[in-house]
Enzyme design. Sequence first.
Site, PDB file in Angstrom:
ATOM      1  N   LYS A 177      31.232  46.924  31.216  1.00 26.36           N
ATOM      2  CA  LYS A 177      32.209  47.835  31.833  1.00 26.36           C
ATOM      3  C   LYS A 177      32.286  49.150  31.045  1.00 26.36           C
ATOM      4  CE  LYS A 177      35.246  44.020  33.250  1.00 26.36           C
ATOM      5  NZ  LYS A 177      34.912  43.748  34.634  1.00 26.36           N
ATOM      6  N   HIS A 203      44.026  38.941  34.695  1.00 25.31           N
ATOM      7  CA  HIS A 203      42.749  38.471  35.230  1.00 25.31           C
ATOM      8  C   HIS A 203      42.674  36.979  34.911  1.00 25.31           C
ATOM      9  CE1 HIS A 203      38.351  37.929  35.255  1.00 25.31           C
ATOM     10  NE2 HIS A 203      38.314  38.996  36.030  1.00 25.31           N
ATOM     11  N   GLN A 252      39.749  46.328  30.631  1.00 19.95           N
ATOM     12  CA  GLN A 252      39.901  47.568  31.427  1.00 19.95           C
ATOM     13  C   GLN A 252      40.476  48.703  30.593  1.00 19.95           C
ATOM     14  OE1 GLN A 252      38.581  47.840  34.285  1.00 19.95           O
ATOM     15  NE2 GLN A 252      38.371  45.724  34.997  1.00 19.95           N
ATOM     16  N   CYS A 301      39.563  38.391  41.084  1.00 20.84           N
ATOM     17  CA  CYS A 301      39.717  37.356  40.035  1.00 20.84           C
ATOM     18  C   CYS A 301      41.085  37.466  39.367  1.00 20.84           C
ATOM     19  CB  CYS A 301      38.618  37.427  38.990  1.00 20.84           C
ATOM     20  SG  CYS A 301      36.980  37.304  39.688  1.00 20.84           S
ATOM     21  N   ASP A 361      43.850  41.347  26.347  1.00 20.92           N
ATOM     22  CA  ASP A 361      42.691  41.492  27.223  1.00 20.92           C
ATOM     23  C   ASP A 361      42.501  42.979  27.464  1.00 20.92           C
ATOM     24  OD1 ASP A 361      40.858  41.691  29.199  1.00 20.92           O
ATOM     25  OD2 ASP A 361      41.874  40.355  30.620  1.00 20.92           O
TER      26      ASP A 361
HETATM   27  N1  C6P Z   1      37.018  42.163  35.981  1.00 17.84           N
HETATM   28  C1  C6P Z   1      36.779  43.223  38.134  1.00 17.84           C
HETATM   29  O1  C6P Z   1      36.145  43.545  39.126  1.00 17.84           O
HETATM   30  P1  C6P Z   1      33.813  39.653  32.235  1.00 17.84           P
HETATM   31  O2  C6P Z   1      33.515  39.190  33.623  1.00 17.84           O
HETATM   32  O3  C6P Z   1      33.848  38.524  31.239  1.00 17.84           O
HETATM   33  O4  C6P Z   1      32.949  40.783  31.811  1.00 17.84           O
HETATM   34  O5  C6P Z   1      35.275  40.292  32.289  1.00 17.84           O
HETATM   35  C2  C6P Z   1      36.365  39.520  32.685  1.00 17.84           C
HETATM   36  C3  C6P Z   1      37.594  40.362  32.818  1.00 17.84           C
HETATM   37  C4  C6P Z   1      38.648  40.138  31.971  1.00 17.84           C
HETATM   38  N2  C6P Z   1      39.755  40.885  32.032  1.00 17.84           N
HETATM   39  C5  C6P Z   1      39.891  41.890  32.902  1.00 17.84           C
HETATM   40  C6  C6P Z   1      41.147  42.710  32.893  1.00 17.84           C
HETATM   41  C7  C6P Z   1      38.860  42.161  33.797  1.00 17.84           C
HETATM   42  O6  C6P Z   1      39.006  43.154  34.666  1.00 17.84           O
HETATM   43  C8  C6P Z   1      37.691  41.367  33.781  1.00 17.84           C
HETATM   44  C9  C6P Z   1      36.603  41.571  34.776  1.00 17.84           C
HETATM   45  C10 C6P Z   1      36.061  42.541  36.992  1.00 17.84           C
HETATM   46  O7  C6P Z   1      37.979  43.465  38.030  1.00 17.84           O
HETATM   47  C11 C6P Z   1      35.213  41.409  37.475  1.00 17.84           C
HETATM   48  S1  C6P Z   1      36.147  40.048  38.096  1.00 17.84           S
END
Ligand code: C6P
Length: 402
Positions: A221, A118, A198, A358, A195
């Site tokens: 999430k 991401h 997920q 993203c 990271d």
């Molecule tokens: N992915 C998706 O639709 P935030 O936005 O800070 O809560 O999370 C960022 C982020 C970081 N790493 C991974 C692997 C992610 O999937 C995400 C967020 C969402 O896939 C929104 S772009």
Amino acid sequence: MLNVAKLRKDFPVLEENPKLAYLDNAASTLKPKCVIDAVDSYYAKLGVNVHRGVYKLSYLATDAYEEARSKVADFIHADFEEIVFTRGASSALNLVASSYGLSNLKPGDEVITTELEHHSSCMPWLNACNQTGATLKYVPLNKEGRITVEAFQSILTKHTKVVAITYVSNVMGYITPIEEIISLAHQVGAVVVLDAAQAVPHMAVDVKKLDCDFLAFSGHKLCGPTGIGVLYGKKKLLEKMNPIEFGGDMADDVNLNSMTFKDAPYRFETGTPIIAGAIGLGKAIEYVSSIGLDEIAKYEYFLKQKAVEELKKIPNVILYNESAETGIIAFNIEGVHPHDAASVFDNNDVCIRAGHHCAQLIIKWLKTVGTVRASFYFYNTLEDVDKFVQSVKEAQEFFGSL
Ligand code: C6P
């Protein structure tokens, strides 16, 4: 098996919208009533600041906030002081790169990341490398688009200082063989920034067992509120890191020409913290734990497999991640832009995500403009799968006939 019908009653959005098939859980999950109530209760019964007030309400608010930190620590098997509250996974990952990265990297050093990241996982290190002169290297993905231990090993050197890597890809849903990667990285003295945005909501995660150095995830999430996230960092690393924001509550002693800071985690939580968010996250963790992370993982995979079986019967569907071990499906309908396909899903009250998610590097690696993504959680049903499959058929028929 989970009692999904009962669990669905916990979600006001599902009660309000009985026809909804919410399959955008990788973007954000729905919020159960108990989390909404916990946030509401903080505002209704406390509503005051933490750590500062010398009165009972403030002590109670501080206890509630710090209790949430304990819940997070227990949930991922960390120590209390190893949990930093942030705005989300993105700010947690940026904190590590801006603090640990900028102070430790120099020309000649190497940072390893991957094309499965991401943007919030790779971009902070692209920036840190640009600023320090360190070199950013990418693990070559295998034919399926997976990170393998062998490929990781092929670019690991004694110059590797940081490995910034995803635990579960938000586009492909693959689980990274992270334990072996962490162990190899440690053999050359590199730190691993995981990271887990997920991963943590969908499977049991134990930071001590993994032995990762840093790990980030977001509350929203995981059935929690938006605007709250977590950085886990090993105590011995957090202790040595500089804050990246300065001001209220994180200072120890401030003089005209010098300043000292509180110990971690507080040195990283500048200003009034995200009190209601943390309390809501604590409740979300209790809720999700009561369902069971192993059960959740098994159930999501079951739904995903059912959907994949059906997708494979539909002509001209390009499936990118058939072997994914989680509840994420990445696909396209041949000749149909993912955003066009998305409009058919929306008409049928099926919420999916379309685009680059993203994560442009993997989309470019796939040589496409974007994908359609369905992502399951424990409150989804076989009926949701049917609606999803029906929408794919309709999109295929409609656009295929143009
Ligand atoms: N992915 C998706 O639709 P935030 O936005 O800070 O809560 O999370 C960022 C982020 C970081 N790493 C991974 C692997 C992610 O999937 C995400 C967020 C969402 O896939 C929104 S772009």
